[in-house]
Write a protein that holds these residues in place. Structure first.
Motif, PDB file in Angstrom:
ATOM      1  N   THR A  41       0.880  -1.156   0.000  1.00 52.19           N
ATOM      2  CA  THR A  41       0.000   0.000   0.000  1.00 52.19           C
ATOM      3  C   THR A  41       0.920   1.209   0.000  1.00 52.19           C
ATOM      4  O   THR A  41       1.924   1.232   0.721  1.00 52.19           O
ATOM      5  N   ILE A  42       0.563   2.207  -0.798  1.00 50.32           N
ATOM      6  CA  ILE A  42       1.451   3.342  -1.027  1.00 50.32           C
ATOM      7  C   ILE A  42       0.778   4.620  -0.534  1.00 50.32           C
ATOM      8  O   ILE A  42      -0.389   4.870  -0.861  1.00 50.32           O
ATOM      9  N   ILE A  43       1.516   5.418   0.226  1.00 49.96           N
ATOM     10  CA  ILE A  43       1.057   6.745   0.613  1.00 49.96           C
ATOM     11  C   ILE A  43       1.878   7.732  -0.204  1.00 49.96           C
ATOM     12  O   ILE A  43       2.985   8.109   0.176  1.00 49.96           O
ATOM     13  N   PRO A  44       1.336   8.139  -1.382  1.00 43.78           N
ATOM     14  CA  PRO A  44       2.087   9.034  -2.271  1.00 43.78           C
ATOM     15  C   PRO A  44       1.959  10.490  -1.818  1.00 43.78           C
ATOM     16  O   PRO A  44       0.855  11.006  -1.663  1.00 43.78           O
ATOM     17  N   ILE A  45       3.100  11.128  -1.625  1.00 44.45           N
ATOM     18  CA  ILE A  45       3.143  12.528  -1.230  1.00 44.45           C
ATOM     19  C   ILE A  45       3.679  13.337  -2.411  1.00 44.45           C
ATOM     20  O   ILE A  45       4.775  13.073  -2.910  1.00 44.45           O
TER      21      ILE A  45
ATOM     22  N   GLU B 243       3.023  -0.301  -9.165  1.00 40.75           N
ATOM     23  CA  GLU B 243       1.638  -0.021  -8.765  1.00 40.75           C
ATOM     24  C   GLU B 243       1.346   1.481  -8.751  1.00 40.75           C
ATOM     25  O   GLU B 243       0.259   1.897  -9.137  1.00 40.75           O
ATOM     26  N   LEU B 244       2.305   2.286  -8.305  1.00 35.74           N
ATOM     27  CA  LEU B 244       2.119   3.735  -8.309  1.00 35.74           C
ATOM     28  C   LEU B 244       1.865   4.225  -9.728  1.00 35.74           C
ATOM     29  O   LEU B 244       0.920   4.983  -9.983  1.00 35.74           O
ATOM     30  N   ALA B 245       2.674   3.768 -10.676  1.00 41.68           N
ATOM     31  CA  ALA B 245       2.508   4.173 -12.076  1.00 41.68           C
ATOM     32  C   ALA B 245       1.202   3.643 -12.656  1.00 41.68           C
ATOM     33  O   ALA B 245       0.463   4.377 -13.320  1.00 41.68           O
ATOM     34  N   GLU B 246       0.893   2.358 -12.404  1.00 40.30           N
ATOM     35  CA  GLU B 246      -0.311   1.748 -12.969  1.00 40.30           C
ATOM     36  C   GLU B 246      -1.585   2.415 -12.461  1.00 40.30           C
ATOM     37  O   GLU B 246      -2.538   2.594 -13.210  1.00 40.30           O
ATOM     38  N   GLU B 247      -1.625   2.744 -11.185  1.00 41.43           N
ATOM     39  CA  GLU B 247      -2.868   3.227 -10.598  1.00 41.43           C
ATOM     40  C   GLU B 247      -3.007   4.746 -10.602  1.00 41.43           C
ATOM     41  O   GLU B 247      -4.120   5.250 -10.518  1.00 41.43           O
ATOM     42  N   THR B 248      -1.892   5.472 -10.662  1.00 39.61           N
ATOM     43  CA  THR B 248      -1.986   6.930 -10.559  1.00 39.61           C
ATOM     44  C   THR B 248      -1.329   7.678 -11.712  1.00 39.61           C
ATOM     45  O   THR B 248      -1.541   8.872 -11.851  1.00 39.61           O
ATOM     46  N   GLY B 249      -0.490   7.013 -12.487  1.00 39.44           N
ATOM     47  CA  GLY B 249       0.273   7.687 -13.533  1.00 39.44           C
ATOM     48  C   GLY B 249       1.481   8.429 -12.996  1.00 39.44           C
ATOM     49  O   GLY B 249       2.237   9.027 -13.758  1.00 39.44           O
ATOM     50  N   LEU B 250       1.688   8.395 -11.678  1.00 36.87           N
ATOM     51  CA  LEU B 250       2.791   9.130 -11.067  1.00 36.87           C
ATOM     52  C   LEU B 250       4.089   8.340 -11.095  1.00 36.87           C
ATOM     53  O   LEU B 250       4.083   7.107 -11.154  1.00 36.87           O
TER      54      LEU B 250
ATOM     55  N   HIS C 185      -7.223 -12.839   2.196  1.00 41.49           N
ATOM     56  CA  HIS C 185      -6.303 -12.582   3.304  1.00 41.49           C
ATOM     57  C   HIS C 185      -4.990 -12.107   2.687  1.00 41.49           C
ATOM     58  O   HIS C 185      -4.318 -12.834   1.975  1.00 41.49           O
ATOM     59  N   SER C 186      -4.673 -10.848   2.944  1.00 41.82           N
ATOM     60  CA  SER C 186      -3.462 -10.282   2.362  1.00 41.82           C
ATOM     61  C   SER C 186      -2.637  -9.596   3.441  1.00 41.82           C
ATOM     62  O   SER C 186      -3.176  -9.107   4.435  1.00 41.82           O
ATOM     63  N   ILE C 187      -1.352  -9.591   3.221  1.00 41.31           N
ATOM     64  CA  ILE C 187      -0.420  -8.871   4.089  1.00 41.31           C
ATOM     65  C   ILE C 187       0.104  -7.701   3.269  1.00 41.31           C
ATOM     66  O   ILE C 187       0.609  -7.891   2.167  1.00 41.31           O
ATOM     67  N   SER C 188      -0.042  -6.493   3.825  1.00 40.82           N
ATOM     68  CA  SER C 188       0.368  -5.317   3.073  1.00 40.82           C
ATOM     69  C   SER C 188       1.508  -4.593   3.773  1.00 40.82           C
ATOM     70  O   SER C 188       1.427  -4.278   4.954  1.00 40.82           O
ATOM     71  N   VAL C 189       2.551  -4.327   2.997  1.00 43.52           N
ATOM     72  CA  VAL C 189       3.668  -3.505   3.446  1.00 43.52           C
ATOM     73  C   VAL C 189       3.342  -2.080   3.008  1.00 43.52           C
ATOM     74  O   VAL C 189       3.201  -1.814   1.816  1.00 43.52           O
ATOM     75  N   VAL C 190       3.197  -1.181   3.986  1.00 44.35           N
ATOM     76  CA  VAL C 190       2.756   0.183   3.700  1.00 44.35           C
ATOM     77  C   VAL C 190       3.952   1.124   3.774  1.00 44.35           C
ATOM     78  O   VAL C 190       4.676   1.139   4.772  1.00 44.35           O
ATOM     79  N   VAL C 191       4.138   1.893   2.699  1.00 43.36           N
ATOM     80  CA  VAL C 191       5.265   2.824   2.636  1.00 43.36           C
ATOM     81  C   VAL C 191       4.803   4.211   2.222  1.00 43.36           C
ATOM     82  O   VAL C 191       3.835   4.363   1.478  1.00 43.36           O
ATOM     83  N   GLU C 192       5.503   5.204   2.726  1.00 43.29           N
ATOM     84  CA  GLU C 192       5.342   6.586   2.280  1.00 43.29           C
ATOM     85  C   GLU C 192       6.334   6.792   1.150  1.00 43.29           C
ATOM     86  O   GLU C 192       7.489   6.361   1.240  1.00 43.29           O
ATOM     87  N   VAL C 193       5.868   7.458   0.071  1.00 43.24           N
ATOM     88  CA  VAL C 193       6.760   7.742  -1.048  1.00 43.24           C
ATOM     89  C   VAL C 193       6.621   9.188  -1.475  1.00 43.24           C
ATOM     90  O   VAL C 193       5.573   9.806  -1.304  1.00 43.24           O
ATOM     91  N   GLU C 194       7.703   9.715  -2.030  1.00 45.50           N
ATOM     92  CA  GLU C 194       7.642  10.979  -2.750  1.00 45.50           C
ATOM     93  C   GLU C 194       7.311  10.623  -4.193  1.00 45.50           C
ATOM     94  O   GLU C 194       7.929   9.730  -4.774  1.00 45.50           O
ATOM     95  N   ALA C 195       6.317  11.339  -4.755  1.00 42.73           N
ATOM     96  CA  ALA C 195       5.880  11.071  -6.123  1.00 42.73           C
ATOM     97  C   ALA C 195       5.802  12.378  -6.896  1.00 42.73           C
ATOM     98  O   ALA C 195       5.618  13.449  -6.311  1.00 42.73           O
ATOM     99  N   GLN C 196       5.936  12.258  -8.203  1.00 41.71           N
ATOM    100  CA  GLN C 196       5.831  13.437  -9.062  1.00 41.71           C
ATOM    101  C   GLN C 196       5.219  13.027 -10.390  1.00 41.71           C
ATOM    102  O   GLN C 196       5.141  11.851 -10.709  1.00 41.71           O
TER     103      GLN C 196
END
Length: 151
Positions: free
Chosen positions: A24-28, A65-72, A94-105
């Protein structure tokens, strides 16, 4: 469509009997806004992300996933927010998600029109908290609180 998905879930459960790994991505964005996607299946806002493909590591999955889902475009992975593994965190499997904060542009663009209906960047005070898909409310709260969670 729902019956097909239930069938697929059953087959996956029979074949694997193991949770599925994902991100899971937290795009900033450079201006500090957080990017969310609106899911077609539920109509809810959520964080982008998805399943780790065979042969991928977490950083490659995040970038794809960031590119596929947001174009970023991924600038960099900033920090691990947590690992979330509750069996009911994703209503589909049942899924295990690794959640990260990212810088995106870049320019936000819906590329996966089967899964995503809309993309929007929110200021922190404007996030649609309390109504996000999966366990993304908890993930965003942990991120905003500056904690790293194993759950």
């Amino acid at each position: 469509m729902l019956r097909l998905w239930q069938f697929i879930q059953t087959v996956l459960g029979i074949l694997f009997h193991h949770p599925i790994a994902g991100t899971t991505i937290i795009p900033i964005l450079p201006d500090g806004r957080i990017v969310l996607i609106r899911r077609r299946d539920t109509g809810q806002w959520g964080l982008p992300g998805g399943i780790v493909n065979w042969g991928e590591d977490i950083p490659l999955t995040v970038e794809r996933e960031l590119a596929e889902e947001t174009g970023l475009e991924l600038v960099k992975i900033c920090r691990l927010v947590g690992v979330y593994s509750a069996p009911d965190r994703d209503p589909r499997v049942h899924s295990i998600s690794v959640v990260v904060e990212v810088e995106a542009q870049g320019t936000m663009e819906v590329r996966d029109t089967l899964e995503i209906s809309e993309i929007q960047a929110f200021a922190i005070e404007s996030l649609p908290k309390g109504h996000l898909s999966h366990d993304h409310d908890r993930q965003l709260k942990d991120y905003l609180d500056g904690v790293t969670t194993i759950a």
